[in-house]
Design an enzyme around this catalytic site. Structure first.
Site, PDB file in Angstrom:
ATOM      1  CG  ASN A  73       0.883 -47.406  -4.795  1.00 46.71           C
ATOM      2  OD1 ASN A  73       1.426 -48.048  -3.895  1.00 46.71           O
ATOM      3  ND2 ASN A  73       1.048 -47.681  -6.085  1.00 46.71           N
ATOM      4  CE  LYS A 119       3.979 -46.052  -7.294  1.00 45.45           C
ATOM      5  NZ  LYS A 119       4.355 -45.736  -8.650  1.00 45.45           N
ATOM      6  CG  HIS A 127       0.454 -50.433  -9.337  1.00 53.43           C
ATOM      7  ND1 HIS A 127       1.701 -50.263  -9.873  1.00 53.43           N
ATOM      8  CD2 HIS A 127      -0.014 -49.199  -9.040  1.00 53.43           C
ATOM      9  CE1 HIS A 127       1.977 -48.959  -9.892  1.00 53.43           C
ATOM     10  NE2 HIS A 127       0.958 -48.297  -9.393  1.00 53.43           N
ATOM     11  CD  GLU A 141       5.216 -49.040  -9.840  1.00 56.96           C
ATOM     12  OE1 GLU A 141       5.077 -49.304  -8.642  1.00 56.96           O
ATOM     13  OE2 GLU A 141       5.105 -47.886 -10.304  1.00 56.96           O
ATOM     14  CD  GLU A 174      -2.257 -45.926 -10.972  1.00 59.06           C
ATOM     15  OE1 GLU A 174      -2.103 -44.958 -10.233  1.00 59.06           O
ATOM     16  OE2 GLU A 174      -1.647 -46.987 -10.832  1.00 59.06           O
ATOM     17  N   GLY A 221       5.115 -42.079 -12.350  1.00 62.25           N
ATOM     18  CA  GLY A 221       6.461 -41.767 -11.860  1.00 62.25           C
ATOM     19  C   GLY A 221       7.321 -41.038 -12.868  1.00 62.25           C
ATOM     20  CB  SER A 251       2.792 -37.679 -12.925  1.00 61.12           C
ATOM     21  OG  SER A 251       3.878 -38.549 -13.209  1.00 61.12           O
TER      22      SER A 251
HETATM   23  P1  PGA Z   1       2.960 -41.627  -9.321  1.00 66.91           P
HETATM   24  O1  PGA Z   1       2.441 -43.137  -9.109  1.00 66.91           O
HETATM   25  O2  PGA Z   1       1.920 -40.702  -8.727  1.00 66.91           O
HETATM   26  O3  PGA Z   1       4.265 -41.552  -8.560  1.00 66.91           O
HETATM   27  O4  PGA Z   1       3.123 -41.403 -10.780  1.00 66.91           O
HETATM   28  C1  PGA Z   1       1.089 -43.470  -9.263  1.00 66.91           C
HETATM   29  C2  PGA Z   1       0.882 -44.948  -9.026  1.00 66.91           C
HETATM   30  O5  PGA Z   1       1.711 -45.748  -9.461  1.00 66.91           O
HETATM   31  O6  PGA Z   1      -0.111 -45.362  -8.399  1.00 66.91           O
END
Ligand code: PGA
Length: 252
Positions: free
Chosen positions: A7, A9, A94, A96, A165, A171, A211
């Protein structure tokens, strides 16, 4: 076979997207795992062209869709437009989208339906916040998010993916332990099984995200009920994304 999804983003514009594909070690495709990338919508066309013949094995998707097919929705992308631009998958719900943009369960329901109407494979993201985890509400939250998206899944035999997730692991450098991931995935699998039957539920890949890095991907993917990973930050670099694919080992 594991599913390894990236992803991107709001990173990697069209120029950088072309660079990613140029530098990506396509020999990892020989591992036989399924790879999917979710570029920003503005980079989807570049990804579609750059992927070309050589890396056809990599699926492409969008990070979000609107539930309507068309209309006065400035800034949004519909499922048919995304499909026409080369997307085969759509991330839905997601964290976010839910926590930064206030997306509701009702909206994810409608988005999953829109994706399915237009032949996009939904990748439904679910996950609890740290406060919810501390309050012992992990199962309640992820099952509510899953239930909202199940809709007519029981009557149609279309492909569907789920990504667990945990919000606190995205993140942040904090990763769920393989046991935490396994437990949440088992909860999700049991609910899918109730909804669509054990056989079909066993064919729904449940990915872990939060992460994931080349250093922890192997133990996470080896965990029970973890069928792959959804990678944010570490998917932006073609070398680390390829390393995560290699960490999946030989397809099970
Ligand atoms: P990250 O993000 O690997 O940077 O923690 C995962 C995601 O939001 O899909």
């Amino acid at each position: 076979m594991a599913v390894i999804a990236g992803n991107w983003k709001m990173h990697l514009g069209p120029h950088e997207t072309r660079g990613f594909f140029k530098d990506f070690d396509t020999s990892v495709l020989e591992t036989g795992h399924e790879l999917i990338l979710f570029p920003s919508t503005a980079s989807l066309g570049a990804a579609f062209l750059a992927r070309g013949e050589a890396v056809k094995g990599i699926g492409l998707g969008v990070q979000n869709i609107h539930w309507e097919d068309a209309g006065a929705f400035t800034g949004e992308t519909s499922a048919p437009i995304a499909a026409n631009a080369g997307a085969e998958f759509a991330l839905i719900g997601h964290s976010e989208r839910r926590h930064v943009f206030g997306e509701t369960d009702e909206e994810t329901t409608r988005k999953v339906a829109a994706a399915r109407r237009h032949g996009l494979v939904p990748v439904l993201c679910v996950g609890e916040t740290l406060a919810e985890r501390r309050a012992g509400r992990v199962d309640e939250v992820i099952l509510r998010q899953l239930d909202a998206a199940l809709g007519d899944l029981d009557v149609e035999d279309k492909r569907f993916l789920v990504a667990y997730e945990p919000v606190w692991a995205i993140g942040t450098g904090e990763t769920a332990t393989p046991d935490d991931a396994s437990a949440a995935h088992a909860t999700l699998r049991a609910r899918l099984s109730d909804a669509v039957g054990a056989e079909r539920a066993s064919r729904v890949p449940i990915l872990y995200g939060g992460s994931v890095k080349p250093e922890n991907a192997e133990e996470l993917m080896a965990a029970e009920n973890v069928d792959g990973v959804l990678v944010g930050g570490a998917s932006l670099d073609p070398v680390s994304f390829a390393a995560i694919v290699r960490a999946a080992g030989k397809p099970r």
